[in-house]
Design a protein around this motif. Structure first.
Motif, PDB file in Angstrom:
ATOM      1  N   ILE A  31       0.839  -1.205   0.000  1.00 50.54           N
ATOM      2  CA  ILE A  31       0.000   0.000   0.000  1.00 50.54           C
ATOM      3  C   ILE A  31       0.869   1.248   0.000  1.00 50.54           C
ATOM      4  O   ILE A  31       0.585   2.227  -0.708  1.00 50.54           O
ATOM      5  CB  ILE A  31      -0.952  -0.021   1.211  1.00 50.54           C
ATOM      6  N   PHE A  32       1.939   1.229   0.778  1.00 50.86           N
ATOM      7  CA  PHE A  32       2.822   2.390   0.825  1.00 50.86           C
ATOM      8  C   PHE A  32       3.493   2.626  -0.520  1.00 50.86           C
ATOM      9  O   PHE A  32       3.593   3.778  -0.986  1.00 50.86           O
ATOM     10  CB  PHE A  32       3.879   2.197   1.918  1.00 50.86           C
ATOM     11  N   VAL A  36       3.232   5.872  -2.924  1.00 48.40           N
ATOM     12  CA  VAL A  36       4.414   6.624  -3.357  1.00 48.40           C
ATOM     13  C   VAL A  36       4.394   6.869  -4.861  1.00 48.40           C
ATOM     14  O   VAL A  36       4.813   7.931  -5.339  1.00 48.40           O
ATOM     15  CB  VAL A  36       5.700   5.871  -2.947  1.00 48.40           C
ATOM     16  N   PHE A  37       3.863   5.913  -5.628  1.00 51.55           N
ATOM     17  CA  PHE A  37       3.899   6.041  -7.082  1.00 51.55           C
ATOM     18  C   PHE A  37       2.657   6.708  -7.665  1.00 51.55           C
ATOM     19  O   PHE A  37       2.629   6.996  -8.862  1.00 51.55           O
ATOM     20  CB  PHE A  37       4.100   4.673  -7.738  1.00 51.55           C
ATOM     21  N   ILE A  38       1.623   6.959  -6.853  1.00 55.71           N
ATOM     22  CA  ILE A  38       0.426   7.609  -7.401  1.00 55.71           C
ATOM     23  C   ILE A  38       0.177   8.970  -6.772  1.00 55.71           C
ATOM     24  O   ILE A  38      -0.762   9.661  -7.190  1.00 55.71           O
ATOM     25  CB  ILE A  38      -0.830   6.728  -7.203  1.00 55.71           C
ATOM     26  N   ILE A 261      -5.330   8.815  -2.538  1.00 55.02           N
ATOM     27  CA  ILE A 261      -6.091   8.748  -3.792  1.00 55.02           C
ATOM     28  C   ILE A 261      -7.027   9.943  -3.917  1.00 55.02           C
ATOM     29  O   ILE A 261      -7.165  10.542  -4.994  1.00 55.02           O
ATOM     30  CB  ILE A 261      -6.878   7.424  -3.866  1.00 55.02           C
ATOM     31  N   SER A 262      -7.684  10.305  -2.822  1.00 60.17           N
ATOM     32  CA  SER A 262      -8.603  11.445  -2.867  1.00 60.17           C
ATOM     33  C   SER A 262      -7.862  12.743  -3.152  1.00 60.17           C
ATOM     34  O   SER A 262      -8.361  13.605  -3.889  1.00 60.17           O
ATOM     35  CB  SER A 262      -9.356  11.558  -1.538  1.00 60.17           C
ATOM     36  N   MET A 263      -6.639  12.901  -2.614  1.00 63.57           N
ATOM     37  CA  MET A 263      -5.854  14.102  -2.905  1.00 63.57           C
ATOM     38  C   MET A 263      -5.466  14.167  -4.372  1.00 63.57           C
ATOM     39  O   MET A 263      -5.355  15.251  -4.950  1.00 63.57           O
ATOM     40  CB  MET A 263      -4.588  14.132  -2.034  1.00 63.57           C
ATOM     41  N   ARG A 264      -5.278  13.020  -4.978  1.00 62.53           N
ATOM     42  CA  ARG A 264      -4.932  13.007  -6.408  1.00 62.53           C
ATOM     43  C   ARG A 264      -6.161  13.291  -7.273  1.00 62.53           C
ATOM     44  O   ARG A 264      -6.088  14.049  -8.249  1.00 62.53           O
ATOM     45  CB  ARG A 264      -4.337  11.651  -6.791  1.00 62.53           C
ATOM     46  N   VAL A 265      -7.300  12.711  -6.912  1.00 64.25           N
ATOM     47  CA  VAL A 265      -8.510  12.853  -7.727  1.00 64.25           C
ATOM     48  C   VAL A 265      -9.094  14.254  -7.612  1.00 64.25           C
ATOM     49  O   VAL A 265      -9.579  14.819  -8.598  1.00 64.25           O
ATOM     50  CB  VAL A 265      -9.555  11.805  -7.295  1.00 64.25           C
ATOM     51  N   MET A 266      -9.012  14.839  -6.435  1.00 60.36           N
ATOM     52  CA  MET A 266      -9.662  16.136  -6.202  1.00 60.36           C
ATOM     53  C   MET A 266      -8.853  17.309  -6.726  1.00 60.36           C
ATOM     54  O   MET A 266      -9.312  18.442  -6.691  1.00 60.36           O
ATOM     55  CB  MET A 266      -9.907  16.326  -4.703  1.00 60.36           C
ATOM     56  N   GLY A 275       2.802  18.412  -8.615  1.00 65.70           N
ATOM     57  CA  GLY A 275       1.553  18.027  -9.250  1.00 65.70           C
ATOM     58  C   GLY A 275       1.471  18.471 -10.682  1.00 65.70           C
ATOM     59  O   GLY A 275       0.396  18.786 -11.169  1.00 65.70           O
ATOM     60  N   ALA A 276       2.581  18.527 -11.375  1.00 70.03           N
ATOM     61  CA  ALA A 276       2.585  18.945 -12.763  1.00 70.03           C
ATOM     62  C   ALA A 276       2.113  17.804 -13.654  1.00 70.03           C
ATOM     63  O   ALA A 276       1.798  16.726 -13.197  1.00 70.03           O
ATOM     64  CB  ALA A 276       3.998  19.393 -13.164  1.00 70.03           C
ATOM     65  N   ARG A 277       2.144  18.046 -14.949  1.00 71.92           N
ATOM     66  CA  ARG A 277       1.651  17.045 -15.893  1.00 71.92           C
ATOM     67  C   ARG A 277       2.564  15.838 -15.983  1.00 71.92           C
ATOM     68  O   ARG A 277       2.232  14.861 -16.641  1.00 71.92           O
ATOM     69  CB  ARG A 277       1.516  17.681 -17.275  1.00 71.92           C
TER      70      ARG A 277
END
Length: 280
Positions: A31-32, A36-38, A261-266, A275-277
């Protein structure tokens, strides 16, 4: 540098992480690594850093001891960062000379890859430093048990992985002894010339391989002398059993992954240093 390798070693301590079921630590490590990769954005990066720091603190393994295990991968981290820094295309060019160029996207990706590599080593080190090889073998075998329906030799695979992990510190110690013996006979391992340095490694690698094959043969003979015939019908001296702390740990891990995951989706359109492209 040989003595700086900590992968495969066990650090005894009386901590909550040491007492956890090995299946929890295996799942937690996966999980960690996924987190780290997402991850995307500075808040997620801070959350992952605080989570890792908290786990290391709870494990009671000295942080300096874990950092010592990062020294052998410094060269790999530098090479990885340079490749991403100079060979990543982007829209914003910061520096350029002939075919070499540095873009904002390349700089972001280089920093992220270095942190990912370091956190990957630290995360897996927590598992190996707080779990004995026997417990790690039992946990891996239990986790892979559903594959037995596909006729996968789960016990044998788990045993081989545990033995390989256990042999890492043994071979490192053996290599250190051989290196010191060769240096006493005039061998030069500090030469900056890569060709001469590669030639100097031959007197080290040959006896190391001979020693490794000898140890493997001795281990096989010892296992046969004790009538080892694989995992069919074998029982455990200390069978694994989940306790309350293990279920709580699973809940914390799932909560941590959901937060990342929520920080990435939101934040799909956020423009930040992490958080660049170029997110992977």
């Amino acid at each position: 540098m040989m003595r700086d390798i900590t992968i495969g070693q066990y650090y005894p301590a009386d901590s909550l992480i040491h007492k956890l079921d090995p299946r929890v630590k295996l799942s937690g490590t996966m999980i960690f690594l996924i987190a780290v990769f997402i991850f995307r954005g500075i808040p997620a990066f801070v959350l992952i850093t605080l989570f890792l720091a908290g786990v290391i603190r709870i494990s009671r393994v000295p942080f300096a001891y874990m950092v010592k295990g990062l020294k052998p991968i410094v060269l790999l981290a530098v090479i990885t960062s340079l490749f991403n820094l100079f060979l990543t295309d982007g829209t914003t060019v910061i520096w350029q000379w002939k075919f070499l160029h540095i873009t904002q996207e390349g700089l972001v990706l280089a920093v992220k890859m270095v942190f990912r590599l370091l956190y990957l080593i630290l995360g897996t080190s927590v598992m190996t430093l707080t779990t004995t090889p026997n417990r790690l073998t039992d946990g891996l075998e239990k986790s892979l048990r559903p594959l037995q329906r596909l006729h996968v030799p789960v016990h044998e695979v788990s045993m081989m992985m545990a033995i390989a992990l256990r042999f890492i510190p043994i071979l490192v110690e053996e290599a250190d002894k051989i290196m010191r013996a060769q240096m006493a006979r005039g061998a030069d391992f500090d030469n900056k010339n890569l060709i001469k340095k590669a030639k100097a490694l031959i007197p080290l690698l040959v006896p190391l391989f001979v020693s490794a094959f000898r140890r493997a043969n001795d281990l096989a003979m010892a296992m046969e002398a004790r009538c080892y015939r694989g995992g069919e019908g074998r029982t455990k001296l200390k069978p694994l059993k989940y306790e309350r702390r293990d279920y709580i740990s699973y809940f914390v891990l799932l909560l941590f992954l959901a937060a990342v995951i929520s920080m990435r989706v939101m934040r799909p359109g956020a423009a930040s240093a992490f958080g660049a492209r170029t997110d992977l």
